[in-house]
Design an enzyme around this catalytic site. Structure first.
Site, PDB file in Angstrom:
ATOM      1  N   CYS A  44       0.816  -1.227   0.000  1.00 46.31           N
ATOM      2  CA  CYS A  44       0.000   0.000   0.000  1.00 46.31           C
ATOM      3  C   CYS A  44       0.840   1.263   0.000  1.00 46.31           C
ATOM      4  O   CYS A  44       0.423   2.283  -0.517  1.00 46.31           O
ATOM      5  CB  CYS A  44      -0.983   0.001   1.167  1.00 46.31           C
ATOM      6  SG  CYS A  44      -0.240   0.431   2.758  1.00 46.31           S
TER       7      CYS A  44
ATOM      8  N   CYS B 226      -1.237  -1.329   5.743  1.00 48.22           N
ATOM      9  CA  CYS B 226      -1.533  -2.757   5.580  1.00 48.22           C
ATOM     10  C   CYS B 226      -0.572  -3.671   6.342  1.00 48.22           C
ATOM     11  O   CYS B 226      -0.877  -4.837   6.552  1.00 48.22           O
ATOM     12  CB  CYS B 226      -1.538  -3.133   4.107  1.00 48.22           C
ATOM     13  SG  CYS B 226       0.099  -3.273   3.387  1.00 48.22           S
TER      14      CYS B 226
ATOM     15  N   CYS C 225      -1.862 -17.055   0.193  1.00 51.50           N
ATOM     16  CA  CYS C 225      -1.043 -16.529  -0.906  1.00 51.50           C
ATOM     17  C   CYS C 225       0.339 -16.156  -0.394  1.00 51.50           C
ATOM     18  O   CYS C 225       1.295 -16.098  -1.145  1.00 51.50           O
ATOM     19  CB  CYS C 225      -1.723 -15.337  -1.563  1.00 51.50           C
ATOM     20  SG  CYS C 225      -1.509 -13.781  -0.686  1.00 51.50           S
TER      21      CYS C 225
ATOM     22  N   CYS D 284      -4.749  -9.152   6.107  1.00 49.40           N
ATOM     23  CA  CYS D 284      -4.644 -10.371   5.305  1.00 49.40           C
ATOM     24  C   CYS D 284      -5.968 -10.522   4.579  1.00 49.40           C
ATOM     25  O   CYS D 284      -7.030 -10.395   5.187  1.00 49.40           O
ATOM     26  CB  CYS D 284      -4.381 -11.588   6.193  1.00 49.40           C
ATOM     27  SG  CYS D 284      -4.447 -13.132   5.261  1.00 49.40           S
TER      28      CYS D 284
ATOM     29  N   ALA E 169      -4.802   3.638  14.800  1.00 43.17           N
ATOM     30  CA  ALA E 169      -3.943   2.968  13.815  1.00 43.17           C
ATOM     31  C   ALA E 169      -3.558   1.558  14.283  1.00 43.17           C
ATOM     32  O   ALA E 169      -4.209   0.982  15.150  1.00 43.17           O
ATOM     33  CB  ALA E 169      -2.707   3.811  13.531  1.00 43.17           C
TER      34      ALA E 169
ATOM     35  N   LEU F  16     -14.716 -24.841  -3.203  1.00 45.92           N
ATOM     36  CA  LEU F  16     -15.199 -24.005  -2.098  1.00 45.92           C
ATOM     37  C   LEU F  16     -14.726 -22.559  -2.184  1.00 45.92           C
ATOM     38  O   LEU F  16     -15.061 -21.743  -1.345  1.00 45.92           O
ATOM     39  CB  LEU F  16     -14.725 -24.589  -0.762  1.00 45.92           C
ATOM     40  CG  LEU F  16     -15.336 -25.936  -0.378  1.00 45.92           C
ATOM     41  CD1 LEU F  16     -14.800 -26.393   0.963  1.00 45.92           C
ATOM     42  CD2 LEU F  16     -16.849 -25.855  -0.315  1.00 45.92           C
TER      43      LEU F  16
ATOM     44  N   GLU G 283     -15.440 -19.916  -3.829  1.00 45.55           N
ATOM     45  CA  GLU G 283     -16.327 -18.759  -3.902  1.00 45.55           C
ATOM     46  C   GLU G 283     -17.499 -18.815  -2.926  1.00 45.55           C
ATOM     47  O   GLU G 283     -18.009 -17.781  -2.504  1.00 45.55           O
ATOM     48  CB  GLU G 283     -16.910 -18.677  -5.314  1.00 45.55           C
ATOM     49  CG  GLU G 283     -15.874 -18.427  -6.371  1.00 45.55           C
ATOM     50  CD  GLU G 283     -16.489 -18.572  -7.737  1.00 45.55           C
ATOM     51  OE1 GLU G 283     -16.745 -17.541  -8.361  1.00 45.55           O
ATOM     52  OE2 GLU G 283     -16.723 -19.704  -8.176  1.00 45.55           O
TER      53      GLU G 283
HETATM   54  C1  LIG Z   1      -1.849   4.256   8.503  1.00 46.33           C
HETATM   55  C2  LIG Z   1      -2.135   5.390   9.445  1.00 46.33           C
HETATM   56  C3  LIG Z   1      -3.203   5.306  10.301  1.00 46.33           C
HETATM   57  C4  LIG Z   1      -3.491   6.355  11.163  1.00 46.33           C
HETATM   58  N1  LIG Z   1      -4.566   6.223  11.999  1.00 46.33           N
HETATM   59  C5  LIG Z   1      -4.863   7.236  12.851  1.00 46.33           C
HETATM   60  C6  LIG Z   1      -5.978   7.139  13.723  1.00 46.33           C
HETATM   61  O1  LIG Z   1      -6.695   6.135  13.749  1.00 46.33           O
HETATM   62  N2  LIG Z   1      -6.237   8.182  14.539  1.00 46.33           N
HETATM   63  C7  LIG Z   1      -5.461   9.306  14.548  1.00 46.33           C
HETATM   64  O2  LIG Z   1      -5.743  10.200  15.302  1.00 46.33           O
HETATM   65  N3  LIG Z   1      -4.406   9.419  13.736  1.00 46.33           N
HETATM   66  C8  LIG Z   1      -4.092   8.425  12.891  1.00 46.33           C
HETATM   67  N4  LIG Z   1      -3.026   8.542  12.045  1.00 46.33           N
HETATM   68  C9  LIG Z   1      -2.266   9.804  12.045  1.00 46.33           C
HETATM   69  C10 LIG Z   1      -1.097   9.754  13.004  1.00 46.33           C
HETATM   70  O3  LIG Z   1      -1.561   9.804  14.308  1.00 46.33           O
HETATM   71  C11 LIG Z   1      -0.211  10.960  12.728  1.00 46.33           C
HETATM   72  O4  LIG Z   1       0.222  10.841  11.401  1.00 46.33           O
HETATM   73  C12 LIG Z   1       0.990  10.976  13.614  1.00 46.33           C
HETATM   74  O5  LIG Z   1       0.636  11.074  14.921  1.00 46.33           O
HETATM   75  C13 LIG Z   1       1.974  12.056  13.208  1.00 46.33           C
HETATM   76  O6  LIG Z   1       3.176  11.877  13.923  1.00 46.33           O
HETATM   77  P1  LIG Z   1       4.595  11.756  13.215  1.00 46.33           P
HETATM   78  O7  LIG Z   1       5.622  11.705  14.279  1.00 46.33           O
HETATM   79  O8  LIG Z   1       4.616  10.660  12.266  1.00 46.33           O
HETATM   80  O9  LIG Z   1       4.658  13.158  12.441  1.00 46.33           O
HETATM   81  P2  LIG Z   1       5.538  13.553  11.210  1.00 46.33           P
HETATM   82  O10 LIG Z   1       4.905  13.069   9.964  1.00 46.33           O
HETATM   83  O11 LIG Z   1       6.957  13.168  11.414  1.00 46.33           O
HETATM   84  O12 LIG Z   1       5.411  15.126  11.302  1.00 46.33           O
HETATM   85  C14 LIG Z   1       4.167  15.737  11.138  1.00 46.33           C
HETATM   86  C15 LIG Z   1       4.260  17.249  11.303  1.00 46.33           C
HETATM   87  O13 LIG Z   1       4.532  17.599  12.635  1.00 46.33           O
HETATM   88  C16 LIG Z   1       5.598  18.519  12.711  1.00 46.33           C
HETATM   89  N5  LIG Z   1       6.333  18.221  13.956  1.00 46.33           N
HETATM   90  C17 LIG Z   1       6.625  17.004  14.430  1.00 46.33           C
HETATM   91  N6  LIG Z   1       7.227  17.107  15.621  1.00 46.33           N
HETATM   92  C18 LIG Z   1       7.342  18.415  15.887  1.00 46.33           C
HETATM   93  C19 LIG Z   1       7.883  19.154  16.969  1.00 46.33           C
HETATM   94  N7  LIG Z   1       8.418  18.548  18.019  1.00 46.33           N
HETATM   95  N8  LIG Z   1       7.831  20.496  16.900  1.00 46.33           N
HETATM   96  C20 LIG Z   1       7.290  21.105  15.843  1.00 46.33           C
HETATM   97  N9  LIG Z   1       6.765  20.470  14.792  1.00 46.33           N
HETATM   98  C21 LIG Z   1       6.781  19.132  14.816  1.00 46.33           C
HETATM   99  C22 LIG Z   1       6.402  18.291  11.483  1.00 46.33           C
HETATM  100  O14 LIG Z   1       7.075  19.478  11.127  1.00 46.33           O
HETATM  101  C23 LIG Z   1       5.349  17.919  10.475  1.00 46.33           C
HETATM  102  O15 LIG Z   1       4.816  19.035   9.864  1.00 46.33           O
HETATM  103  C24 LIG Z   1      -2.690   7.518  11.166  1.00 46.33           C
HETATM  104  C25 LIG Z   1      -1.590   7.610  10.314  1.00 46.33           C
HETATM  105  C26 LIG Z   1      -1.308   6.561   9.455  1.00 46.33           C
HETATM  106  C27 LIG Z   1      -0.140   6.651   8.523  1.00 46.33           C
HETATM  107  S1  FES Z   2       3.181  -1.433   2.242  1.00 43.59           S
HETATM  108 FE1  FES Z   2       3.808  -0.519   4.045  1.00 43.59          FE
HETATM  109  S2  FES Z   2       2.068  -0.609   5.262  1.00 43.59           S
HETATM  110 FE2  FES Z   2       1.339  -1.291   3.375  1.00 43.59          FE
HETATM  111  S1  FES Z   3      -2.176 -15.034   2.950  1.00 42.56           S
HETATM  112 FE1  FES Z   3      -2.812 -13.836   1.249  1.00 42.56          FE
HETATM  113  S2  FES Z   3      -2.998 -11.890   2.120  1.00 42.56           S
HETATM  114 FE2  FES Z   3      -2.613 -13.126   3.837  1.00 42.56          FE
END
Ligand SMILES: Cc1cc2nc3c(=O)[nH]c(=O)nc-3n(C[C@H](O)[C@H](O)[C@H](O)COP(=O)(O)OP(=O)(O)OC[C@H]3O[C@@H](n4cnc5c(N)ncnc54)[C@H](O)[C@@H]3O)c2cc1C
Ligand code: FES
Ligand code: FES
Length: 1294
Positions: A21, A26, A91, A126, A322, A1223, A1225
């Site tokens: 993804c 995923c 798979c 999966c 997440a 089986l 489907e």
């Molecule tokens: C697959 C997936 C599922 C998710 N599911 C959820 C969910 O269910 N619920 C939910 O609420 N969120 C969800 N999120 C969002 C996730 O919570 C946020 O993306 C995450 O918390 C961001 O943190 P990071 O450290 O990765 O930020 P980064 O991507 O590293 O940074 C994000 C921003 O913050 C700024 N920053 C970071 N630290 C500082 C600092 N100390 N001072 C100033 N600026 C700063 C950076 O400059 C940037 O602009 C999901 C994200 C993904 C990818």
């Molecule tokens: S390929 Fe990285 S989470 Fe799906």
């Molecule tokens: S075994 Fe096919 S996606 Fe998990």
């Protein structure tokens, strides 16, 4: 920017980690990172999704991939061994990720709890296994769960192999074990890899110097001290800080945003500090959300409850935010600063009065984490040179109550539709509101506070009138326009007030506890029937039993037929050594191809300007329709668009470049101008209005329907809408085309269910004979019908590129492109009219249905035929009329998908049954039983049919599920609970396998015996995860009377077995098995004289003798196919070789306030179709749901709490090989029992609320559908928009 995953596997040849993804959604790319933590001075092991990890962020860290923990060539890790031997791989594309999540868990907890196991796997998807066997393998490491205290005492149902002891006695030939746990090698922690000593030395004497990594477009700067970081931030105020990259990364990928400088504070320990004071907790902004969770849990365990209200609320959401990998990567600072409108934590931090501690070269200052900050107001924001150092969260106090709520499509690992943080402080020992804060996520562009409402409620008592007033105020203040992005507007409005109602009850409940201490005040009572509103559905590991017939005790031990044999590639899946298409090493001079697709739904192409793209570095060529030497697809279904486009996502041209990054950059520079054309049709309704159909109507009729309607007691008419479904195979479409130097030969490695079709299409596209093209399929990472037709298109376009450039081409679709381009299951709209007697006997049924075929014919005509043929399901109704049509719309063409129309169509039939039951005041199961086939009869297409096995399945299912006593318990529960309802349903199934044409059942195999006695089996089936190669070797083993260890299958290839039929329609193993059997029998016959002459000899002796005697040791086996035909003119035929039968019972519980549901029995992919998988299209026909973030396939936490499967013993058909059953489907439809159980629960809620049923059925039964169907005072309160006054965010297409 270089990512750990994207740019490295092919270079370092570690291809075990999979890419599915690219968005962290995923878990296929899970690896373990180990780092020395300077604060605790310990090594921290944590799982991450490699696709989001910038390689520079790993300075000083050790990365362990699936290859690092074990190999089939050296030693397997117990995690790898157990997942394979427990049948947890099909798979195999998700398997390395699953293995690494489990491995990381074990590095941290030698004997994890089940809860920890579920948590560790929550971020791994999966699509094949339904998760149960994966969990079963993980459970073997767990401390014995508290679930059943009797396990291994001989009294547990699992030990007994049945639900009750009586069944054990009756069914001594029934097995429930699929593996023998005692045979597994033990987990020995001393064997694990150690943290590299040089990294430990580095960590203990950390470099203070700033490290800089220069890339082509990005410079990564990692300072060693806080001072340097602040200096750099002052110098580059526009540069973002990069922590987890889970927010920046997806934005950079999807919006193409480039940040020339990135500042990494990963080495600054000040950002990971935690301070506990008497009034609160300060958590460093650099702490990961997983660390925050641990810190909060510790606080909760140490402090009195009244002080930890905010921490508890945060913890609740941290559990479902997440998956584990994202929580390990994402930082608190990144989360707060990203200010996502869907944030789960910010609403709680706002109401909890959190403060942000900022730091810059100028010094430190504090700002409140409030709505102004979250709305990004400059006056309330960080200055460009400031960074967030930490977040302060105060303790709560007595008489203060904090709660958190969220509702998403799935329980876990799904962004919330609405999230909320709520806090109230009451005047001491009274019910008077002193302070109130309510904050909502998901209902606007930012997290929104309801200040005005809160202000107006101060001083009010906490009672019903206050609740009433609060809801009114909230709906006024937290308003959402009808067109709001994300859609689901009325649902969200309802949640805004439903959540407040839950909060109201929760506070009352808490007050009740406090009253015991100070009972100076009386609070309103909560009726017992309302208490269920307070309980969240727990996340529990599923339990269940799989029952199958054991082999005859006389069967030879070496004969594998009927035994649960591990998937041939199981161990290789688990070690990452199984090679998928994109794991094939780069070929000399290889180029990458990326497709350019239409952004318009119906338009004339005015011009295509390639000039800018062609000038970019690395770009070699752009392939257009003009480059095709042969035929450009079919007249109405072009490979590459010419002049006109018919849908968003139609392929127009393809860029070929030295790297995929260069190709992706180039597609942004291609300028295509369009002129919109009319009409533009997306919905089935519009197609009907415009008479826009892909093929003629298909019709079957029996009896005299009009006359029958005149004689019945009652008639009901209704509508059924079934949404589409994305295949979501974990391995996206991919192909490698290698042109050879001689004779225009091409080698094609492709992920397909039908290599012969790819071969044929490439041949006609290139105008070269089929014999020059060889297609190879080693294995496919899931197909489900989606890789029957489409791979030929990708293969042909890549082949044109290969011929034009003279260089090998690799084409790997991103998940977004795959979902956008390929289409999926046909959405359906059905109308029914059913006539019946008051006792529930159905006398006449008239169904007319329409499927949304998209813009080209593809398989839509066949899907319509199958749908009509199978509509009657298990019921004998004398007077029937079924009509079906495939609509042509301006959407990507829909195609084959598991069940081929059956899962959608039969939902209409079963909905008729529930409608009849409702009208007659009888239970649906009574109507089902009453109308089921009872004796040998003829189907609507006049094929003879005996229902004996169907009836056995129905009765067994009733019996095994204890259906009737459960029904009583459900009713009892519903009487006692107003806000939670249970529902139960049992659904019978008669499913016909195969194609309605004999030629589609032919199959061939080629079996060679080599002079050392080893056997090579090849056949026409493709390994999609269903284990076809394993089954073919079981066949060969039995026929040749030789252990499977002598045998091998290397690949499916058009050079060894030509003119094959797609591996589809549940028939692959049957027909190829017959061909393998035939080949083996031919060989054995040739060997017979030799064996007779030397009966005491070994296999090797016989083979040597055969070679000496010039007996051919190679044979082609052939199966001519089952007789099958259908005459649509006459409406009769013998279209299917045989039927499979089943019955499924499901029990669910729904939360009437949020629409959430908890399932207790179903088949997972079908359950997804009918409950969570929802495709969203914009009014312009653009698919929004293009990844795991927006499109929710079931996760491990959605697996039924109790999931029992029984294969009917002694049900044999002489037609198939060793009584095999198609089986693949059929199980899909059994998932509809979940749908009908939900309908049952909703009906119970409606009955209690005196809501009249309207007989409009909509699938999937998402939380939105469920919540809005359970109308109550809250749904009545919300404002409703006139649909004519705005353009909605998305449109329904079924
Ligand atoms: C697959 C997936 C599922 C998710 N599911 C959820 C969910 O269910 N619920 C939910 O609420 N969120 C969800 N999120 C969002 C996730 O919570 C946020 O993306 C995450 O918390 C961001 O943190 P990071 O450290 O990765 O930020 P980064 O991507 O590293 O940074 C994000 C921003 O913050 C700024 N920053 C970071 N630290 C500082 C600092 N100390 N001072 C100033 N600026 C700063 C950076 O400059 C940037 O602009 C999901 C994200 C993904 C990818
Ligand atoms: S390929 Fe990285 S989470 Fe799906
Ligand atoms: S075994 Fe096919 S996606 Fe998990």
């Amino acid at each position: 920017m270089w990512h750990l995953f994207l740019d490295h596997p092919l270079l370092v040849r570690l291809t075990g980690t999979k890419y599915a993804c690219g968005r962290g959604g995923c878990g296929a790319c899970t690896v373990m990172v180990s780092k020395h933590d300077p604060v605790s001075a310990k090594i921290r092991h944590f799982s991450i999704t490699a696709c989001l990890v910038p390689i520079c962020s790993l300075y000083g860290a050790a990365v362990t991939t699936v290859e690092g923990i074990g190999s089939i060539n050296t030693r397997l890790h117990p995690v790898q061994e157990r997942i394979a031997r427990s049948h947890g791989t099909q798979c195999g594309f998700c398997t390395p990720g699953m293995v690494m999540s489990m491995y990381t868990l074990l590095r941290n907890h030698l004997q994890p709890s089940e809860e920890q196991l579920m948590e560790a796997l929550g971020g791994n998807l999966c699509r094949c296994t339904g998760y149960r066997p994966i969990l079963a393998s993980g459970r073997t490491f767990c401390v014995e769960s508290a679930g059943c205290q009797k396990k291994r005492t001989g009294k547990c149902c699992l030990d007994l192999g049945g639900n009750d002891s009586s069944s054990l006695n009756r069914e001594s030939d029934i097995c429930t074990d699929l593996f023998v746990e005692e045979e597994f090698q033990p987990l020995d922690p001393t064997q694990e890899l150690i943290f590299p000593p040089e990294l430990l030395r580095m960590a203990k004497n950390p470099e203070k110097q700033t490290l800089t990594f220069h890339g082509e477009r990005v410079t990564w700067i990692s300072p060693g001290t806080l001072k340097d970081l602040l200096e750099l931030k002052a110098k580059h105020p526009e540069a973002p800080l990069i922590l987890g990259n889970t927010s920046l990364g997806p934005a950079m990928k999807s919006q193409g945003r480039v940040h020339p400088i990135l500042l990494s504070p990963a080495r600054i320990s000040e950002l990971s500090m935690v301070f506990k004071t008497s009034d609160g907790l300060t958590i460093g902004a650099g702490c990961s959300l997983a660390q925050v969770k641990d810190i909060l849990a510790e606080q909760v365990s140490e402090l009195p409850e009244e002080k930890t209200q905010t921490y508890r609320a945060l913890l609740k959401h941290l559990k479902s935010l997440a998956g584990q990998q994202i929580r390990n990567m994402a930082s608190l600072g990144g989360h707060v600063i990203s200010r996502h409108c869907y944030s789960d934590l910010n609403p709680i931090l706002v109401v909890g009065n959190a403060t942000l501690n900022l730091i810059s070269e100028e010094g430190t200052r504090q700002i409140p984490l409030n709505d102004h900050f979250l709305a990004g107001l400059a006056s309330a924001d960080l200055k460009p040179e400031e960074i967030l150092e930490s977040v302060y969260i105060p303790h709560s106090q007595k008489w203060e109550f904090v709660s958190a709520f969220r509702q998403a499509q799935c329980q876990q690992n799904a962004l919330a539709d609405v999230s909320a943080g709520m806090r109230v402080i009451l005047e001491e020992a009274t019910d008077t509101i002193k302070e109130l804060s309510l904050s909502y996520g998901g209902v606007g562009e930012a997290t929104i506070g309801a200040h005005k409402s809160c202000q107006q409620l101060i001083g009010r008592p906490w009672n019903e009138p206050m609740l009433e007033e609060a809801c009114r105020l909230l709906l006024e203040e937290v308003s959402l326009p009808g067109w709001a992005p994300g859609g689901r507007v009325e649902f969200k409005r309802t949640l805004v007030v439903s959540f407040f109602f839950k909060f109201y009850l929760e506070v009352l409940q808490e007050l009740k506890k406090l009253v015991k201490v100070s009972d100076s005040h009386h609070y309103p009572e909560i009726s017992d029937r309302f208490l269920s509103a307070l309980e969240d559905f727990p996340v529990t590991g599923p339990r269940g039993v799989q029952r199958y017939q054991s082999v005859d005790s006389h069967q030879s031990l070496q004969d594998p037929v009927g035994r649960p044999i591990m998937h041939l590639s199981g161990l290789k899946h688990a070690t990452g050594e199984a090679i998928f298409c994109d794991d094939i090493p780069m070929v000399d001079r290889e180029l990458f191809m990326v497709l350019v697709t239409s952004t318009k739904a119906h338009a004339k192409i005015i011009s295509i300007d390639l000039s800018e793209a062609l000038e970019l570095p690395g770009v070699v060529d752009v392939i257009t329709a003009e480059d095709i030497p042969g035929t450009n697809g079919a007249k109405d279904d072009k490979l590459l668009a010419v002049d006109e486009v018919l849908c968003v996502g139609q392929i127009i041209c393809a860029v070929v470049a030295e790297t995929d990054v260069q190709a992706k950059r180039a597609i942004e520079k291609i300028k295509i101008t369009y002129k919109d054309l009319e009409p533009i049709i997306f919905t089935i309704n519009d197609a009907i209005k415009h008479n826009s159909f892909l093929c003629p109507e298909k019709k079957l009729e029996q009896g005299n329907i009009e006359e029958a309607f005149e004689k019945v007691d009652q008639i009901v008419e209704g509508e059924v809408h079934v949404g589409g479904q994305e295949h979501f195979y974990m391995e996206t479409q991919r192909v490698i085309v290698i042109p050879k130097a001689e004779d225009k030969e091409l080698d094609i490695y492709v992920s397909t269910q039908d290599p012969a079709h790819v071969q044929k299409t490439v041949s006609s596209t290139l105008n070269i004979p089929i014999n020059r093209i060889t297609c190879h399929v080693k294995r496919v990472g899931g197909g489900f019908g989606g890789k029957v037709g489409r791979p030929a298109v990708f293969g042909a376009i890549a082949a044109v590129g290969a011929i034009k450039t003279g260089r090998p081409i690799r084409l790997v679709l991103d998940r977004e492109d795959d979902m956008l381009i390929t289409g999926g299951r046909h959405p359906l709209f059905g109308k029914y009219k059913v006539g019946f007697m008051n006792n529930g006997r159905i006398k006449a049924l008239d169904i007319e249905c329409f499927i949304n075929g998209g813009c080209t014919l593809d398989d839509s005509e066949q899907v319509t035929e199958f749908l009509i043929l199978k509509l009657e399901n298990a019921y004998k109704i004398r007077n029937l009329r079924f009509r079906g049509r495939a609509c042509m719309t301006n959407l990507p063409s829909n195609t084959a998908f598991r069940g081929f129309g059956f899962p959608q169509g039969t939902l209409i039939t079963e909905s008729c049954i529930t409608a009849v039951a409702a009208k007659c005041g009888l239970l649906p199961e009574e109507i089902r039983e009453k109308n089921m086939y009872k004796t040998v009869d003829k189907t609507i297409y006049k094929q003879a049919f005996s229902p004996e096995t169907l009836i056995r399945c129905w009765n067994e299912c009733l019996d095994k599920s204890s259906f009737h006593s459960r029904r009583m318990q459900v009713e009892e529960f519903n009487k006692k609970n107003y806000w939670k309802k249970k529902g139960i349903a049992i659904i019978p199934m008669k499913f016909s396998v195969g194609f309605a044409a004999t030629s589609y059942h032919q199959a061939a195999a080629l079996v060679h015996i080599y002079t050392d006695g080893s056997v090579l089996v090849t056949h026409g089936g493709n390994e999609l995860g269903q284990g076809i190669h394993t089954k073919m070797l079981q066949v060969a083993s039995r026929e040749l009377k030789l252990p499977m260890s002598y045998m091998h299958v290397c690949e499916t290839s058009t050079a060894t077995v030509p003119n094959t039929i797609a591996t589809a329609a549940s028939i692959g193993s049957d027909v190829n098995g017959k061909a393998v059997q035939n080949a083996c029998q031919i060989l054995l016959k040739r060997l017979e004289p030799i064996i007779k002459k030397n009966p005491g000899g070994t296999w090797e002796d016989w083979i040597e003798a055969a070679f000496e005697q010039r007996i051919s040791l190679s044979a082609t086996g052939y199966f001519r196919g089952y007789k099958a035909y259908m005459d649509w003119e006459k409406g009769e035929g013998d279209p299917f070789p045989y039927y499979v039968y089943g019955a499924a019972c499901s029990e669910v519980e729904i939360d009437c306030l949020t629409g959430a549901h908890k399932v207790e029995g179903s088949f997972i992919q079908g359950m997804g179709l009918y409950t969570t998988e929802e495709l969203k299209y914009s009014p312009e026909g653009v698919l929004y749901s293009r990844g795991p973030d927006e499109y929710k396939i079931p996760t491990i936490t959605d697996v039924p709490e109790e999931f029992n499967v029984s294969l009917l013993p002694s049900s044999q058909t002489p037609l198939t090989i060793y009584s095999s059953k198609g089986l693949g489907e059929s199980g899909m439809f059994l998932g509809s029992s979940v749908f009908f159980a939900i309908t049952d629960a909703v009906a119970a809620a409606c009955k209690e609320r005196d809501i009249v049923e309207d007989f409009i059925v909509k699938s999937p039964a998402t939380p939105e559908q469920v919540r809005m169907a359970c109308a109550d005072r809250f749904t009545e309160m919300i404002p409703r928009d006139d649909p004519k006054t705005f353009k909605p965010w998305s449109i329904p297409i079924a």
